[in-house]
Design a protein around this motif. Sequence first.
Motif, PDB file in Angstrom:
ATOM      1  N   PHE A  19      19.422  74.140  30.825  1.00 10.76           N
ATOM      2  CA  PHE A  19      19.251  74.864  29.549  1.00 10.76           C
ATOM      3  C   PHE A  19      17.794  74.579  29.251  1.00 10.76           C
ATOM      4  O   PHE A  19      16.875  74.019  30.030  1.00 10.76           O
ATOM      5  N   LYS A  20      17.341  75.886  28.369  1.00  8.77           N
ATOM      6  CA  LYS A  20      16.046  75.748  27.947  1.00  8.77           C
ATOM      7  C   LYS A  20      16.081  75.419  26.647  1.00  8.77           C
ATOM      8  O   LYS A  20      16.810  75.952  25.965  1.00  8.77           O
ATOM      9  N   GLN A  58       5.425  68.126  33.564  1.00  8.49           N
ATOM     10  CA  GLN A  58       6.280  67.049  34.325  1.00  8.49           C
ATOM     11  C   GLN A  58       7.440  67.853  35.282  1.00  8.49           C
ATOM     12  O   GLN A  58       7.969  68.994  34.848  1.00  8.49           O
ATOM     13  N   HIS A  59       7.625  67.263  36.411  1.00 11.68           N
ATOM     14  CA  HIS A  59       8.499  68.201  37.174  1.00 11.68           C
ATOM     15  C   HIS A  59       9.234  66.976  37.974  1.00 11.68           C
ATOM     16  O   HIS A  59       8.615  65.902  38.551  1.00 11.68           O
ATOM     17  N   PHE A  60      10.745  67.400  38.134  1.00 17.16           N
ATOM     18  CA  PHE A  60      11.559  66.432  38.826  1.00 17.16           C
ATOM     19  C   PHE A  60      12.725  67.185  39.337  1.00 17.16           C
ATOM     20  O   PHE A  60      13.325  67.928  38.832  1.00 17.16           O
ATOM     21  N   GLU A  61      13.122  66.848  40.816  1.00 17.62           N
ATOM     22  CA  GLU A  61      14.260  67.451  41.260  1.00 17.62           C
ATOM     23  C   GLU A  61      14.924  66.148  42.066  1.00 17.62           C
ATOM     24  O   GLU A  61      14.188  65.600  42.784  1.00 17.62           O
ATOM     25  N   ARG A  67       8.250  72.451  25.681  1.00 16.71           N
ATOM     26  CA  ARG A  67       8.917  73.461  26.199  1.00 16.71           C
ATOM     27  C   ARG A  67       9.911  72.730  27.223  1.00 16.71           C
ATOM     28  O   ARG A  67       9.202  72.501  28.275  1.00 16.71           O
ATOM     29  N   MET A  68      10.976  72.784  27.248  1.00 19.35           N
ATOM     30  CA  MET A  68      11.916  71.971  28.322  1.00 19.35           C
ATOM     31  C   MET A  68      12.674  73.035  28.907  1.00 19.35           C
ATOM     32  O   MET A  68      13.154  74.026  28.405  1.00 19.35           O
ATOM     33  N   ASN A  69      12.847  72.808  30.300  1.00 21.99           N
ATOM     34  CA  ASN A  69      13.696  73.637  31.549  1.00 21.99           C
ATOM     35  C   ASN A  69      14.245  72.555  32.113  1.00 21.99           C
ATOM     36  O   ASN A  69      13.421  72.133  33.095  1.00 21.99           O
ATOM     37  N   PRO A 128      24.647  63.407  39.593  1.00 16.46           N
ATOM     38  CA  PRO A 128      24.538  64.804  39.685  1.00 16.46           C
ATOM     39  C   PRO A 128      23.048  65.199  40.002  1.00 16.46           C
ATOM     40  O   PRO A 128      21.905  64.491  39.705  1.00 16.46           O
ATOM     41  N   ARG A 129      22.871  66.388  40.349  1.00 12.50           N
ATOM     42  CA  ARG A 129      21.507  66.776  40.730  1.00 12.50           C
ATOM     43  C   ARG A 129      20.778  67.295  39.454  1.00 12.50           C
ATOM     44  O   ARG A 129      21.370  68.079  38.791  1.00 12.50           O
ATOM     45  N   ASN A 130      19.618  66.513  39.354  1.00  8.90           N
ATOM     46  CA  ASN A 130      18.943  66.885  38.119  1.00  8.90           C
ATOM     47  C   ASN A 130      17.509  67.776  38.513  1.00  8.90           C
ATOM     48  O   ASN A 130      16.962  67.522  39.464  1.00  8.90           O
ATOM     49  N   TYR A 131      17.389  68.614  37.481  1.00  7.26           N
ATOM     50  CA  TYR A 131      16.174  69.307  37.695  1.00  7.26           C
ATOM     51  C   TYR A 131      15.297  69.298  36.131  1.00  7.26           C
ATOM     52  O   TYR A 131      15.994  69.528  34.890  1.00  7.26           O
TER      53      TYR A 131
END
Length: 94
Positions: A81-82, A27-30, A67-69, A40-43
């Motif tokens: 955070f990871k 999963q990816h989001f920017e 596994r989160m980043n 706020p800008r989210n990643y």
Amino acid sequence: MSGGYVLANYRLNAGQWGMLFPFVKWQHFEGGQKFERNAPRNYVNDWEFGVEWQVTKEIELTAVYHRMNRTDLANAPYDRFKADVLRFQLQWNY
């Protein structure tokens, strides 16, 4: 805003041991988090690996490694955070 996810899973008949459903998800989001204060800008860049074991039609056991980043939107200044999470779930369908 940009993002999305890819999910791959497979159904494996394990005979007398039931059914196995191994899976992987990315999963990816920017982009801006519109519903949060100050947007706020989210990643987000997450991976999930797991397997669901359907012992019988009524009983399922799931194990997932996540596994989160990502961005911490709960606390300004919104640092990244990871984290690693191992989750187990037992489900009884009636």
